[in-house]
Design a protein around this motif. Structure first.
Motif, PDB file in Angstrom:
ATOM      1  N   THR A   1      12.143  -0.187  15.945  1.00 46.23           N
ATOM      2  CA  THR A   1      11.347   1.021  16.186  1.00 46.23           C
ATOM      3  C   THR A   1      10.654   1.528  14.931  1.00 46.23           C
ATOM      4  OG1 THR A   1      13.360   2.375  15.890  1.00 46.23           O
ATOM      5  CG2 THR A   1      12.741   1.770  18.141  1.00 46.23           C
ATOM      6  N   GLY A   2      10.727   0.770  13.849  1.00 50.45           N
ATOM      7  CA  GLY A   2       9.978   1.115  12.651  1.00 50.45           C
ATOM      8  C   GLY A   2      10.607   2.165  11.762  1.00 50.45           C
ATOM      9  N   LYS A   3      11.871   2.511  11.992  1.00 47.65           N
ATOM     10  CA  LYS A   3      12.534   3.480  11.138  1.00 47.65           C
ATOM     11  C   LYS A   3      12.869   2.886   9.778  1.00 47.65           C
ATOM     12  CE  LYS A   3      12.530   6.773  14.152  1.00 47.65           C
ATOM     13  NZ  LYS A   3      11.669   7.950  13.930  1.00 47.65           N
ATOM     14  N   VAL A   4      13.086   1.584   9.746  1.00 42.56           N
ATOM     15  CA  VAL A   4      13.343   0.871   8.489  1.00 42.56           C
ATOM     16  C   VAL A   4      12.475  -0.379   8.465  1.00 42.56           C
ATOM     17  CG1 VAL A   4      15.699   1.754   8.277  1.00 42.56           C
ATOM     18  CG2 VAL A   4      15.300  -0.427   9.439  1.00 42.56           C
ATOM     19  N   ASP A   5      12.253  -0.919   7.257  1.00 45.15           N
ATOM     20  CA  ASP A   5      11.420  -2.114   7.102  1.00 45.15           C
ATOM     21  C   ASP A   5      12.251  -3.396   7.067  1.00 45.15           C
ATOM     22  OD1 ASP A   5       9.020  -0.562   6.823  1.00 45.15           O
ATOM     23  OD2 ASP A   5       9.665  -0.081   4.788  1.00 45.15           O
ATOM     24  N   MET A   6      13.497  -3.291   6.641  1.00 42.82           N
ATOM     25  CA  MET A   6      14.384  -4.448   6.623  1.00 42.82           C
ATOM     26  C   MET A   6      15.829  -3.976   6.745  1.00 42.82           C
ATOM     27  SD  MET A   6      14.430  -5.666   2.615  1.00 42.82           S
ATOM     28  CE  MET A   6      14.902  -4.545   1.276  1.00 42.82           C
ATOM     29  N   VAL A   7      16.684  -4.871   7.173  1.00 38.00           N
ATOM     30  CA  VAL A   7      18.113  -4.561   7.306  1.00 38.00           C
ATOM     31  C   VAL A   7      18.902  -5.567   6.486  1.00 38.00           C
ATOM     32  CG1 VAL A   7      20.093  -4.545   8.870  1.00 38.00           C
ATOM     33  CG2 VAL A   7      17.946  -3.492   9.578  1.00 38.00           C
ATOM     34  N   ILE A   8      19.725  -5.036   5.563  1.00 40.92           N
ATOM     35  CA  ILE A   8      20.670  -5.865   4.806  1.00 40.92           C
ATOM     36  C   ILE A   8      22.019  -5.176   4.912  1.00 40.92           C
ATOM     37  CG2 ILE A   8      21.154  -7.055   2.646  1.00 40.92           C
ATOM     38  CD1 ILE A   8      18.331  -6.620   1.769  1.00 40.92           C
ATOM     39  N   ALA A   9      22.929  -5.800   5.652  1.00 38.34           N
ATOM     40  CA  ALA A   9      24.212  -5.140   5.908  1.00 38.34           C
ATOM     41  C   ALA A   9      25.290  -6.160   6.246  1.00 38.34           C
ATOM     42  CB  ALA A   9      24.068  -4.124   7.048  1.00 38.34           C
TER      43      ALA A   9
ATOM     44  N   LYS B   1       0.837  -1.205   0.000  1.00 40.82           N
ATOM     45  CA  LYS B   1       0.000   0.000   0.000  1.00 40.82           C
ATOM     46  C   LYS B   1       0.871   1.254   0.000  1.00 40.82           C
ATOM     47  CE  LYS B   1      -4.148  -1.800   2.290  1.00 40.82           C
ATOM     48  NZ  LYS B   1      -5.002  -1.727   3.516  1.00 40.82           N
ATOM     49  N   LYS B   2       1.935   1.189   0.774  1.00 40.42           N
ATOM     50  CA  LYS B   2       2.855   2.331   0.851  1.00 40.42           C
ATOM     51  C   LYS B   2       3.633   2.497  -0.441  1.00 40.42           C
ATOM     52  CE  LYS B   2       6.423   1.902   3.550  1.00 40.42           C
ATOM     53  NZ  LYS B   2       7.328   1.793   4.723  1.00 40.42           N
ATOM     54  N   GLY B   3       3.895   1.390  -1.116  1.00 37.16           N
ATOM     55  CA  GLY B   3       4.612   1.433  -2.392  1.00 37.16           C
ATOM     56  C   GLY B   3       6.110   1.541  -2.259  1.00 37.16           C
ATOM     57  N   THR B   4       6.626   1.476  -1.032  1.00 30.48           N
ATOM     58  CA  THR B   4       8.061   1.617  -0.776  1.00 30.48           C
ATOM     59  C   THR B   4       8.472   0.719   0.379  1.00 30.48           C
ATOM     60  OG1 THR B   4       7.969   3.945  -1.439  1.00 30.48           O
ATOM     61  CG2 THR B   4       9.919   3.236  -0.248  1.00 30.48           C
ATOM     62  N   ILE B   5       9.622   0.091   0.248  1.00 28.55           N
ATOM     63  CA  ILE B   5      10.208  -0.641   1.360  1.00 28.55           C
ATOM     64  C   ILE B   5      11.536   0.015   1.711  1.00 28.55           C
ATOM     65  CG2 ILE B   5      11.347  -2.357  -0.145  1.00 28.55           C
ATOM     66  CD1 ILE B   5      10.777  -4.405   2.146  1.00 28.55           C
ATOM     67  N   VAL B   6      11.718   0.340   2.980  1.00 27.09           N
ATOM     68  CA  VAL B   6      12.907   1.068   3.443  1.00 27.09           C
ATOM     69  C   VAL B   6      13.940   0.074   3.957  1.00 27.09           C
ATOM     70  CG1 VAL B   6      13.802   2.858   4.972  1.00 27.09           C
ATOM     71  CG2 VAL B   6      11.466   3.034   4.077  1.00 27.09           C
ATOM     72  N   MET B   7      15.116   0.141   3.380  1.00 28.06           N
ATOM     73  CA  MET B   7      16.217  -0.749   3.765  1.00 28.06           C
ATOM     74  C   MET B   7      17.226   0.029   4.607  1.00 28.06           C
ATOM     75  SD  MET B   7      19.141  -2.261   1.242  1.00 28.06           S
ATOM     76  CE  MET B   7      20.760  -2.730   1.865  1.00 28.06           C
ATOM     77  N   GLY B   8      17.593  -0.520   5.748  1.00 26.72           N
ATOM     78  CA  GLY B   8      18.629   0.074   6.574  1.00 26.72           C
ATOM     79  C   GLY B   8      19.955  -0.614   6.323  1.00 26.72           C
ATOM     80  N   THR B   9      21.023   0.179   6.209  1.00 28.19           N
ATOM     81  CA  THR B   9      22.343  -0.399   5.981  1.00 28.19           C
ATOM     82  C   THR B   9      23.426   0.543   6.487  1.00 28.19           C
ATOM     83  OG1 THR B   9      23.722  -1.503   4.321  1.00 28.19           O
ATOM     84  CG2 THR B   9      22.724   0.586   3.677  1.00 28.19           C
TER      85      THR B   9
END
Length: 494
Positions: free
Chosen positions: A105-113, A43-51
């Motif tokens: 805490t919901g700042k990112v949707d997934m972490v790949i690092a 629905k959001k149309g974006t997935i946020v990746m933290g790295t």
């Protein structure tokens, strides 16, 4: 009164803890009852990746047209995951040891690092199946022939990235090591080159990347007693739908050997190279990154100016509250000032960004500014209070005898004189704020320190970018000190 202040602080902390705990518990209950993570992402149309883009060839930054672009094998995998989900990928960079907190805490949707699964991490987040099996290496100085494996590091200083798998490997398998944990691999390599550590433990592909582009160091097999590290993608606890969707992409990639045969070789070709390989001088290489330093300076100035203005407003209000005869206002001001002055700015920044992130989503830049002016306000309050108390009581008595109200006395008589007295101290606070604002880089704000990390990662230069940033900070603080000195001298003549 001190007892009342302590009680007030305890009530505040307990209330926030209960409220935050309730929010988190409620969130997890809803997540477990009905997993709508994938639906919400679509629905959001974006997935946020933290790295943390200082780990080539998995994730690194590259200068493209004066802009820092995050690239690497992990980024390519993330793009594939996002594509298969039917959404766009957004990358958010921060320090490695902040990534899982950002996920929770919901700042990112997934972490790949280059992240590996551990039992401790699995209690807080969910992981996919492994997408890459990597080995472990030691970076050592090229002229060092005494280190053959991890066994030779007994009783030696060893550099490792904080929160990494290598940190645990060194801690458990090296005999009596002196562990030097740092957030950035670039800092660890610099520590190695300046003989602060005997070796740096990293993943094999990353070790090869640094050894190939950094003069004077080499990579060797660490020979740890462990299976190869299995890199995984992390998602929020309970986000089973996202894990399953990512697993489909990873499974297809593993079957085609795409990560090993395509993503890593491509990333290795795209990595930045040292000045020596580019056949240019180090200073010419730094000049090519001038836009990075300019952008970092702009953000540092922006945070400092807004933080100072809002901090001054908060400080004046707190000072008046502390001087008030109203016991409630006085207690609130004392509790605020003592609590803020008794906790580090770094912790306050992380609390605003991550802690309040469980209630409301506050952007990194806004979080940094909020934390800075909240911190500054406590110190400014004490400066203003001391300035007001330095004014002779006779001044106030004379003003009231002329018919001035308490408000008019403070505004027209006391505050103008107090400001003259405290101007040097306020100037010092502003100068200190410019330097202290550098801490906001830990949550991904692109200030000078953040840009410094990018330049270091892309150029494999350790000391020169640091020197440039030191000079920029000196120019800012020295220039402001001169301007404040000029303003102070003019006030004395009036």
């Amino acid at each position: 009164m001190k007892g009342k202040v302590v009680k007030l602080l305890m009530v505040f902390i307990m209330t926030f803890s209960i409220f935050t705990g309730f929010m988190n518990k409620n969130t997890y209950t809803q997540a477990n009852a009905s997993d709508n993570y994938l639906t919400n992402i679509k629905k959001k149309g974006t997935i946020v990746m933290g790295t943390a883009p200082d780990y080539p060839p998995y994730e690194f930054t590259k200068n493209e047209g004066g802009q820092a672009k995050v690239m690497g094998a992990d980024i390519e995998l993330a793009k594939q995951i996002a594509k298969n989900m039917g959404v766009k990928l957004k990358i958010k960079s921060m320090s490695f040891d902040s990534l899982l907190v950002a996920l929770q805490t919901g700042k990112v949707d997934m972490v790949i690092a280059g992240l590996t699964r551990t039992p401790e991490r699995a209690k807080s987040v969910d992981f996919t199946i492994p997408y890459y099996n990597g080995g472990q290496s030691l970076l050592i100085n090229s002229n060092d022939s005494s280190i053959k494996s991890y066994k030779d590091l007994a009783n030696q200083p060893v550099g490792v990235q904080t929160g990494s798998t290598q940190y645990n490997l060194v801690k458990k398998q090296v005999k009596n090591p002196s562990i030097k944990g740092m957030e950035s691999v670039n800092d660890l390599v610099l520590a190695l080159k300046t003989n602060k550590v005997k070796a740096v433990a990293v993943e094999s592909a990353t070790g090869e990347a640094y050894a190939a582009n950094t003069q004077g160091i080499k990579a060797i097999d660490a020979k740890f007693n462990t299976a190869k590290a299995q890199n995984v993608v992390a998602f929020h606890k309970g986000a089973t739908s996202l894990v399953n969707a990512a697993n489909k992409t990873i499974k297809a990639s593993n079957e085609s050997h795409e990560f090993v045969d395509k993503f890593i070789p491509t990333a290795s070709k795209e990595m930045g190279t040292s000045a020596k390989k580019q056949k240019i001088s180090v200073w010419q290489q730094m000049y090519n990154y001038k836009d990075y330093f300019i952008k970092g300076t702009e953000y540092t100035i922006l945070i400092s100016i807004i933080g100072t203005i809002l901090g001054l407003i908060v400080g004046i209000l707190l000072a008046l509250m502390r001087l008030s005869k109203n016991k409630f206002f006085h207690a609130i001001a004392v509790a605020y000032i003592e609590f803020i002055r008794g906790t580090p700015l770094m912790v306050q920044i992380m609390f605003v960004y991550f802690g309040l992130g469980t209630i409301v989503n506050v952007p990194a830049l806004t979080s940094g500014i909020i934390a800075v002016f909240i911190n500054s306000g406590a110190y400014v309050a004490e400066i203003i209070r001391s300035g007001i108390e330095s004014i002779d009581d006779g001044q106030s008595e004379a003003a009231r005898s002329l018919g001035f109200s308490n408000h008019q006395t403070m505004q027209i008589v006391v505050l103008p004189q107090a400001i003259k007295n405290i101007l040097p101290a306020l100037g010092n606070e502003f100068v200190s704020l410019i330097k202290e604002s550098s801490i906001v880089s830990i949550i991904g704000v692109t200030d000078l320190i953040y840009q410094l990390r990018i330049v270091q990662a892309d150029t494999y230069q350790g000391v020169v970018p640091i020197f440039i940033v030191m000079v920029i900070y000196f120019i800012l603080t020295f220039g402001i000190s001169r301007l404040l000195g000029l303003f102070e001298r003019r006030l004395r003549h009036e």
